[in-house]
Motif scaffolding. Structure first.
Motif, PDB file in Angstrom:
ATOM      1  N   LEU B  29       1.850  13.993  39.585  1.00 58.42           N
ATOM      2  CA  LEU B  29       2.714  15.033  39.026  1.00 58.42           C
ATOM      3  C   LEU B  29       4.015  15.127  39.819  1.00 58.42           C
ATOM      4  N   PHE B  30       3.886  15.169  41.136  1.00 59.57           N
ATOM      5  CA  PHE B  30       5.049  15.345  41.988  1.00 59.57           C
ATOM      6  C   PHE B  30       6.012  14.166  41.862  1.00 59.57           C
ATOM      7  N   SER B  31       5.465  12.966  41.896  1.00 57.51           N
ATOM      8  CA  SER B  31       6.329  11.787  41.879  1.00 57.51           C
ATOM      9  C   SER B  31       7.028  11.622  40.537  1.00 57.51           C
ATOM     10  N   THR B  32       6.343  11.979  39.450  1.00 55.42           N
ATOM     11  CA  THR B  32       6.992  11.830  38.144  1.00 55.42           C
ATOM     12  C   THR B  32       8.094  12.874  37.957  1.00 55.42           C
ATOM     13  N   GLN B  33       7.990  13.991  38.684  1.00 55.65           N
ATOM     14  CA  GLN B  33       9.018  15.023  38.574  1.00 55.65           C
ATOM     15  C   GLN B  33      10.307  14.606  39.290  1.00 55.65           C
ATOM     16  N   ILE B  34      10.222  13.773  40.296  1.00 58.32           N
ATOM     17  CA  ILE B  34      11.425  13.353  41.036  1.00 58.32           C
ATOM     18  C   ILE B  34      11.711  11.895  40.674  1.00 58.32           C
ATOM     19  N   THR B  35      11.057  11.023  41.418  1.00 56.80           N
ATOM     20  CA  THR B  35      11.176   9.609  41.085  1.00 56.80           C
ATOM     21  C   THR B  35       9.868   8.933  41.476  1.00 56.80           C
ATOM     22  N   PRO B  36       9.381   8.003  40.674  1.00 61.76           N
ATOM     23  CA  PRO B  36       8.024   7.454  40.899  1.00 61.76           C
ATOM     24  C   PRO B  36       7.792   6.883  42.293  1.00 61.76           C
ATOM     25  N   VAL B  37       8.836   6.339  42.939  1.00 60.80           N
ATOM     26  CA  VAL B  37       8.585   5.734  44.256  1.00 60.80           C
ATOM     27  C   VAL B  37       8.151   6.769  45.294  1.00 60.80           C
ATOM     28  N   PHE B  38       8.392   8.034  45.009  1.00 61.08           N
ATOM     29  CA  PHE B  38       7.969   9.063  45.973  1.00 61.08           C
ATOM     30  C   PHE B  38       6.445   9.230  46.013  1.00 61.08           C
ATOM     31  N   ALA B  39       5.792   8.556  45.090  1.00 61.82           N
ATOM     32  CA  ALA B  39       4.319   8.575  45.142  1.00 61.82           C
ATOM     33  C   ALA B  39       3.823   7.990  46.465  1.00 61.82           C
ATOM     34  N   VAL B  40       4.610   7.086  47.045  1.00 66.23           N
ATOM     35  CA  VAL B  40       4.161   6.413  48.275  1.00 66.23           C
ATOM     36  C   VAL B  40       4.158   7.386  49.470  1.00 66.23           C
ATOM     37  N   PRO B  41       5.292   8.011  49.809  1.00 64.60           N
ATOM     38  CA  PRO B  41       5.210   8.990  50.904  1.00 64.60           C
ATOM     39  C   PRO B  41       4.331  10.187  50.576  1.00 64.60           C
ATOM     40  N   MET B  42       4.251  10.533  49.284  1.00 62.18           N
ATOM     41  CA  MET B  42       3.361  11.632  48.903  1.00 62.18           C
ATOM     42  C   MET B  42       1.902  11.299  49.215  1.00 62.18           C
ATOM     43  N   ALA B  43       1.556  10.026  48.985  1.00 65.04           N
ATOM     44  CA  ALA B  43       0.186   9.583  49.289  1.00 65.04           C
ATOM     45  C   ALA B  43      -0.079   9.689  50.787  1.00 65.04           C
ATOM     46  N   ALA B  44       0.956   9.405  51.575  1.00 60.44           N
ATOM     47  CA  ALA B  44       0.803   9.517  53.036  1.00 60.44           C
ATOM     48  C   ALA B  44       0.562  10.970  53.425  1.00 60.44           C
ATOM     49  N   ALA B  45       1.346  11.861  52.826  1.00 56.97           N
ATOM     50  CA  ALA B  45       1.183  13.290  53.128  1.00 56.97           C
ATOM     51  C   ALA B  45      -0.210  13.768  52.711  1.00 56.97           C
ATOM     52  N   PHE B  46      -0.666  13.248  51.569  1.00 61.80           N
ATOM     53  CA  PHE B  46      -2.001  13.598  51.074  1.00 61.80           C
ATOM     54  C   PHE B  46      -3.071  13.152  52.082  1.00 61.80           C
ATOM     55  N   THR B  47      -2.858  11.971  52.665  1.00 61.74           N
ATOM     56  CA  THR B  47      -3.818  11.460  53.660  1.00 61.74           C
ATOM     57  C   THR B  47      -3.936  12.420  54.836  1.00 61.74           C
ATOM     58  N   VAL B  48      -2.780  12.936  55.263  1.00 58.80           N
ATOM     59  CA  VAL B  48      -2.775  13.849  56.412  1.00 58.80           C
ATOM     60  C   VAL B  48      -3.667  15.061  56.120  1.00 58.80           C
ATOM     61  N   VAL B  49      -3.556  15.571  54.903  1.00 61.40           N
ATOM     62  CA  VAL B  49      -4.380  16.721  54.520  1.00 61.40           C
ATOM     63  C   VAL B  49      -5.857  16.319  54.452  1.00 61.40           C
ATOM     64  N   MET B  50      -6.110  15.142  53.867  1.00 66.73           N
ATOM     65  CA  MET B  50      -7.508  14.684  53.734  1.00 66.73           C
ATOM     66  C   MET B  50      -8.180  14.521  55.097  1.00 66.73           C
ATOM     67  N   VAL B  51      -7.428  13.950  56.025  1.00 63.53           N
ATOM     68  CA  VAL B  51      -8.003  13.723  57.354  1.00 63.53           C
ATOM     69  C   VAL B  51      -8.352  15.057  58.014  1.00 63.53           C
ATOM     70  N   SER B  52      -7.512  16.053  57.792  1.00 63.20           N
ATOM     71  CA  SER B  52      -7.806  17.358  58.406  1.00 63.20           C
ATOM     72  C   SER B  52      -9.102  17.937  57.854  1.00 63.20           C
ATOM     73  N   THR B  53      -9.436  17.588  56.592  1.00 62.72           N
ATOM     74  CA  THR B  53     -10.676  18.130  56.019  1.00 62.72           C
ATOM     75  C   THR B  53     -11.920  17.531  56.696  1.00 62.72           C
ATOM     76  N   SER B  54     -11.750  16.373  57.327  1.00 68.37           N
ATOM     77  CA  SER B  54     -12.895  15.812  58.079  1.00 68.37           C
ATOM     78  C   SER B  54     -13.267  16.751  59.221  1.00 68.37           C
ATOM     79  N   PHE B  55     -12.250  17.326  59.841  1.00 63.20           N
ATOM     80  CA  PHE B  55     -12.517  18.244  60.956  1.00 63.20           C
ATOM     81  C   PHE B  55     -13.088  19.562  60.434  1.00 63.20           C
TER      82      PHE B  55
END
Lengths: 307, 217
Positions: B29-55
């Motif tokens: 959703l986020f990447s299509t609202q701006i530009t599709p290539v932003f899916a890549v850094p968005m995925a990185a940001a998503f990883t940061v959140v996912m990793v925190s859920t392990s803790f």
């Protein structure tokens, strides 16, 4: 606590465990469990049982002392969080059950063997499955869906499936119904059929230890109030009940003296029996009597105020 | 043993499929609202959140006690968590690449290799800085006590992102203007970014090992 068994191999031999955390002090606690025996660690909530067990397992830091598990001896200052292969290898032979499971609530019960099993060279999936069936632990749900009793039984199945030599149980029967408690105690008895096996069983329900424990260690406010064979405990202490008021000398010999409208009662050392006259009833003390009165002896003012 | 710990750790993440689906949907959703290539850094940001859920899972399930009773050292726990985090990051960024390519295809936009590389380098930087800071803090304090401090780098980057977007740098034309400035030596830039990220993660893992060995359970 050797009771004539000095020189035997010890499953646990810890000396001088000392830890200060907040307002609590674990004060120079020794723990000894010869291989092939059951040690019951009893005491009120907050007596230091869990802290002692965590110190044995290296989960908390101690300021002083040493811990030996299954033949290894390490000074706790060096051992805490240490990464020696030896320390990790010892854990391969230890099964641990606490009062609540330490498993992710979202994990599926049926997958636990695949999650935990690979860490143990002696993991027996068939044994794990058998234990779950025996305990009627449902395997089609998640850990979070289990009742307290089922959670404890699941933990016990996990602890036993890798064929440990030492089982450390911290309040495993706490909050369970009598049938579940009996199931757990029965399984510990079966585990002890193998003479290489040893059990440290911490509980505040002393009836769980009847006929099971060979040794007992009573902790009270971070110190050891009694440590020895369970027979010695029954020989060393007696229970007195009398009418009226005990004289000063007798009263000072009573541990955890309780006064009531009709008289007094409390725990005494059997050596002090001669201080009491024939009108005083002296009976064998139960483990519960010892735990309760030793704990009360530390707070006489509270007891008197309550009365 | 580290491989076994990674398997255990991934079980925790995969036990929360809804969280993964929501995260994926958010990236799309986020990447299509701006530009599709932003899916890549968005995925990185998503990883940061996912990793925190392990803790968070460690805390809810008292898994630190499980790790303490398993025949593994605390170093194995730390290295295993770092490895599983990097693994999740690689998969997530790869997924971000795929989403970006599909998005560009659906929009009929041209695929600019330079912009793609830049976005991947940005993703690596986000991961290195965020994980490098947050993992030792989580290992030292646990999820509840550390979540605000640990999320600070991600919040700062989000702020920078918002500022850059307001300034027009993150528009398609802005990206096109930016790339020539960094495209002179793409290989050198990539190697330097990867090396710096690796150095940050190694230093972070050493710090995490140091603090986790002293953690009380």
């Amino acid at each position: 606590m050797t009771d004539g068994r000095a020189g035997a191999e010890f499953a646990i031999r810890a000396t001088g465990l000392t830890r200060r955390a907040g307002g609590f002090l674990l004060d120079r606690v020794d723990v000894e469990l010869p291989t092939g025996y059951v040690l019951g660690m009893v005491g009120a909530n907050g007596a230091g049982k869990t802290t002692t067990i965590k110190a044995l397992l290296g989960l908390v830091t101690c300021e002083a002392g040493s811990v030996g598990l299954l033949g290894s001896d390490v000074a706790v200052r060096d051992a805490n969080g240490s990464d020696t292969a030896d320390r990790a290898a010892r854990k391969e032979r230890i099964g641990v059950v606490l009062d609540q499971p330490f498993l992710a609530p979202r994990w599926h019960v049926r997958r636990l063997g695949r999650i935990v099993g690979p860490f143990y060279s002696r993991w027996d999936q068939d044994r794990f499955d058998r234990l779950l069936r025996r305990f009627r632990v449902p395997t089609d749900g998640r850990v979070e869906s289990l009742s307290r009793g089922q959670g404890t039984k699941l933990s016990l199945a996990l602890a036993l499936a890798h064929d440990p030599d030492l089982l450390i149980l911290d309040e495993p029967t706490s909050g369970l119904d009598p049938v579940s408690r009996a199931d757990i105690v029965d399984l510990v008895r079966e585990f002890m059929v193998d003479e290489r096996h040893s059990v440290l069983f911490s509980t505040h329900i002393t009836s769980d230890l009847e006929g099971l424990a060979d040794y007992v260690q009573i902790l009270d406010e971070g110190t050891t109030a009694f440590r020895g064979g369970i027979d010695r405990l029954h020989e060393e202490f007696a229970y007195v009940r009398g009418v009226g008021e005990p004289d000063v000398r007798s009263a000072s010999a009573i541990i955890g003296l309780r006064r009531s409208r009709n008289g007094f009662e409390g725990l005494i050392r059997t050596d002090d029996s001669a201080l009491f006259g024939p009108e005083t009833e002296i009976t064998a003390a139960t483990t519960d009597d010892v735990v309760v009165h030793v704990a009360r002896s530390h707070r006489p003012t509270d007891t008197e105020e309550a009365l | 043993m580290i491989a076994r710990f990674i398997t255990l750790d991934l079980h925790g993440l995969l036990a929360q499929p809804m969280r993964l689906v929501v995260g994926l949907g958010f990236i799309v959703l986020f990447s299509t609202q701006i530009t599709p290539v932003f899916a890549v850094p968005m995925a990185a940001a998503f990883t940061v959140v996912m990793v925190s859920t392990s803790f968070l899972a460690d805390e809810r399930g008292r898994l630190d006690i499980l790790y303490g009773t398993l025949p593994i050292s605390r170093t194995t726990v730390v290295l295993g968590r770092y490895a599983s985090s990097v693994l999740v990051a690689l998969v997530a960024v790869g997924l971000g690449d795929v989403i970006a390519l599909i998005g560009l295809g659906l929009k009929g936009d041209a695929i600019d290799g330079g912009t793609f590389l830049l976005m991947n380098l940005v993703a690596v930087a986000i991961l290195a800085v965020s994980l490098g800071v947050q993992l030792p803090v989580f290992f030292a304090l646990g999820y509840t006590r550390a979540r605000v401090a640990a999320m600070l780098p991600a919040l700062i980057m989000l702020l920078a992102f918002t500022v850059a977007q307001s300034a027009g740098v993150l528009s398609s034309s802005g990206m096109a203007d930016l790339w020539p400035r960094v495209s002179a030596a793409p290989v050198v830039l990539s190697v330097l970014t990867a090396a710096a990220a690796l150095a940050v993660l190694i230093a972070s893992a050493l710090a995490a090992r140091h603090v986790y060995r002293r953690r009380q359970f």
